[in-house]
Design an enzyme around this catalytic site. Structure first.
Site, PDB file in Angstrom:
ATOM      1  N   TYR A  26      24.569  16.360  31.470  1.00 43.37           N
ATOM      2  CA  TYR A  26      25.750  15.510  31.398  1.00 43.37           C
ATOM      3  C   TYR A  26      25.407  14.081  30.983  1.00 43.37           C
ATOM      4  O   TYR A  26      26.233  13.387  30.393  1.00 43.37           O
ATOM      5  CB  TYR A  26      26.479  15.472  32.749  1.00 43.37           C
ATOM      6  CG  TYR A  26      27.139  16.762  33.151  1.00 43.37           C
ATOM      7  CD1 TYR A  26      27.159  17.864  32.314  1.00 43.37           C
ATOM      8  CD2 TYR A  26      27.754  16.892  34.387  1.00 43.37           C
ATOM      9  CE1 TYR A  26      27.760  19.050  32.691  1.00 43.37           C
ATOM     10  CE2 TYR A  26      28.364  18.069  34.770  1.00 43.37           C
ATOM     11  CZ  TYR A  26      28.364  19.147  33.916  1.00 43.37           C
ATOM     12  OH  TYR A  26      28.970  20.314  34.298  1.00 43.37           O
TER      13      TYR A  26
ATOM     14  N   LYS B 225      16.342  27.180  36.905  1.00 41.87           N
ATOM     15  CA  LYS B 225      16.080  28.177  35.868  1.00 41.87           C
ATOM     16  C   LYS B 225      14.661  27.935  35.347  1.00 41.87           C
ATOM     17  O   LYS B 225      14.413  27.771  34.147  1.00 41.87           O
ATOM     18  CB  LYS B 225      17.118  28.066  34.750  1.00 41.87           C
ATOM     19  CG  LYS B 225      17.133  29.245  33.775  1.00 41.87           C
ATOM     20  CD  LYS B 225      17.510  30.556  34.421  1.00 41.87           C
ATOM     21  CE  LYS B 225      17.597  31.661  33.360  1.00 41.87           C
ATOM     22  NZ  LYS B 225      17.745  32.995  33.951  1.00 41.87           N
TER      23      LYS B 225
ATOM     24  N   ASP C  84      21.234  32.325  37.627  1.00 39.76           N
ATOM     25  CA  ASP C  84      22.014  33.523  37.355  1.00 39.76           C
ATOM     26  C   ASP C  84      22.022  34.464  38.561  1.00 39.76           C
ATOM     27  O   ASP C  84      23.056  35.061  38.896  1.00 39.76           O
ATOM     28  CB  ASP C  84      21.504  34.238  36.098  1.00 39.76           C
ATOM     29  CG  ASP C  84      19.994  34.341  36.028  1.00 39.76           C
ATOM     30  OD1 ASP C  84      19.295  33.719  36.852  1.00 39.76           O
ATOM     31  OD2 ASP C  84      19.493  35.046  35.123  1.00 39.76           O
TER      32      ASP C  84
ATOM     33  N   ASP D 159      27.851  22.182  39.401  1.00 40.00           N
ATOM     34  CA  ASP D 159      29.243  22.149  38.976  1.00 40.00           C
ATOM     35  C   ASP D 159      29.804  23.568  38.906  1.00 40.00           C
ATOM     36  O   ASP D 159      30.899  23.862  39.407  1.00 40.00           O
ATOM     37  CB  ASP D 159      29.323  21.477  37.603  1.00 40.00           C
ATOM     38  CG  ASP D 159      30.741  21.084  37.218  1.00 40.00           C
ATOM     39  OD1 ASP D 159      31.675  21.337  37.986  1.00 40.00           O
ATOM     40  OD2 ASP D 159      30.907  20.517  36.120  1.00 40.00           O
TER      41      ASP D 159
ATOM     42  N   ASP E  85      32.413  25.703  41.945  1.00 46.10           N
ATOM     43  CA  ASP E  85      33.712  26.267  41.577  1.00 46.10           C
ATOM     44  C   ASP E  85      33.755  27.762  41.903  1.00 46.10           C
ATOM     45  O   ASP E  85      34.789  28.286  42.342  1.00 46.10           O
ATOM     46  CB  ASP E  85      33.983  26.054  40.087  1.00 46.10           C
ATOM     47  CG  ASP E  85      34.546  24.674  39.789  1.00 46.10           C
ATOM     48  OD1 ASP E  85      34.478  23.810  40.684  1.00 46.10           O
ATOM     49  OD2 ASP E  85      35.040  24.454  38.680  1.00 46.10           O
TER      50      ASP E  85
END
Length: 347
Positions: free
Chosen positions: A136, A186, A218, A242, A246
């Protein structure tokens, strides 16, 4: 007397924020509230999503109660002036690097969860998300290659000290909970994640009581659905946090239920529901105010030292839900204001 900056923003932001302010006023703590525009509302009025006066208020305030930003009317303006840049700007300007996103299934909402009730009941976790690094905030842009093709790029980056400071936040949070921390990355693909993992392991040496585990993002997404009860504290970067938070929201019934705190090194914070501006239902009284109200509880606990008030708000939300109070996202018919009324009745 504590000053609370109220930055309601766009869409359903003003509705849910007003409900949270009503709840805070019910406690009689003598708080002072000052409002300022942010996001698309600020862009429409001032030509910038984070005007200087709004940023000044945010700096002066003891804490910030934030609604939501995002307005499709401004999706075509240049990226630096889009409504969403306001929240990124506040995080950067105020040094808000630690995002706390608790997810707990409240009794009575088992049927609202996307998971089987017996799986959903076990959810009681905290996602600790780093806010000021990652893709970001890395270098980004659009360019044309020599053969005429358009190419977009966003650089994912983390500095060692950024990882170290958020790791301390995660481990301290775990110390106050069940003393289990799962670091999500990751590292099998990304050098950024390998640095993340290496630094987290170094910091773990200072918190011997905390059980540390690692999980690829994942797999973590899958495990949040298969067995969310295994998690206590999830520590992760900006992008992964993020997405996972959610996902966690639907595990507990609705994105309208999850609050968040974004803190600086001294504990000053910005508090907001994790949902967006939901322009499709704005102004209709359909929004669930629980996430905003629970964010207000986090404000009391983390920035003002009012743990008793925070406990009262959280208990009132739980009692209202247990008594059958439901907005549309939870399968009920209460309006935003009526849901706030039911919570205030419990207070």
């Amino acid at each position: 007397m504590a000053l609370i900056a109220v930055l309601a923003g766009d869409g359903i932001g003003p509705e849910v924020t007003a409900a949270a302010v009503r709840v805070l006023n019910t406690l009689g703590l003598g708080l002072t509230f000052e409002e300022a525009p942010v996001g698309g509302a600020a862009y429409a009025a001032n030509g910038h999503p984070l005007p200087p006066a709004t940023l000044d208020l945010a700096r002066r305030a003891d804490a910030i109660l934030f609604g939501a930003v995002g307005d499709p009317r401004f999706d075509t303006v240049e990226r630096r002036l889009r409504p969403e840049q306001a929240i990124l700007g506040l995080r950067a300007e105020l040094g808000l690097f630690a995002n706390l996103r608790p997810a707990r299934l409240m009794p009575g909402l088992e049927e609202a969860s996307a998971l089987r009730p017996e799986v959903a009941r076990a959810i009681d976790l905290l996602i600790v998300r780093e806010l000021n690094g990652d893709v970001y905030f890395g270098e980004k842009g659009m360019r044309t290659t020599p053969d005429g093709r358009r190419e977009g790029y966003d650089v994912m980056r983390y500095a060692e000290d950024e990882v170290r400071r958020i790791a301390h936040v995660g481990f301290r949070a775990a110390m106050g909970r069940q003393q289990r921390l799962c670091s999500v990355d990751k590292a099998n693909v990304l050098e950024t994640s390998q640095l993340w993992r290496d630094v987290v392991i170094e910091v773990a040496a200072e918190y011997r009581q905390v059980e540390l585990s690692h999980m690829y993002v994942d797999n973590a997404a899958m495990q949040l659905v298969r067995n969310p009860g295994q998690f206590d504290v999830i520590l992760t970067g900006n992008l992964f946090g993020d997405i996972l938070s959610d996902q966690a929201s639907m595990c507990v019934g609705s994105i309208g239920m999850l609050p968040s705190a974004s803190l600086d090194a001294a504990g000053k914070g910005l508090y907001e529901p994790i949902h967006g501006s939901a322009p499709d239902i704005a102004g209709q009284g359909k929004a669930n105010p629980c996430a905003a109200i629970l964010s207000a509880a986090m404000l009391l606990r983390h920035s003002l030292g009012e743990a008793a008030g925070a406990d009262r708000i959280e208990a009132a939300v739980a009692a209202a839900l247990a008594g059958g109070a439901r907005t549309g996202d939870l399968g009920g018919a209460l309006s935003t204001g009526a849901m706030a009324d039911r919570i205030i009745e419990q207070l």
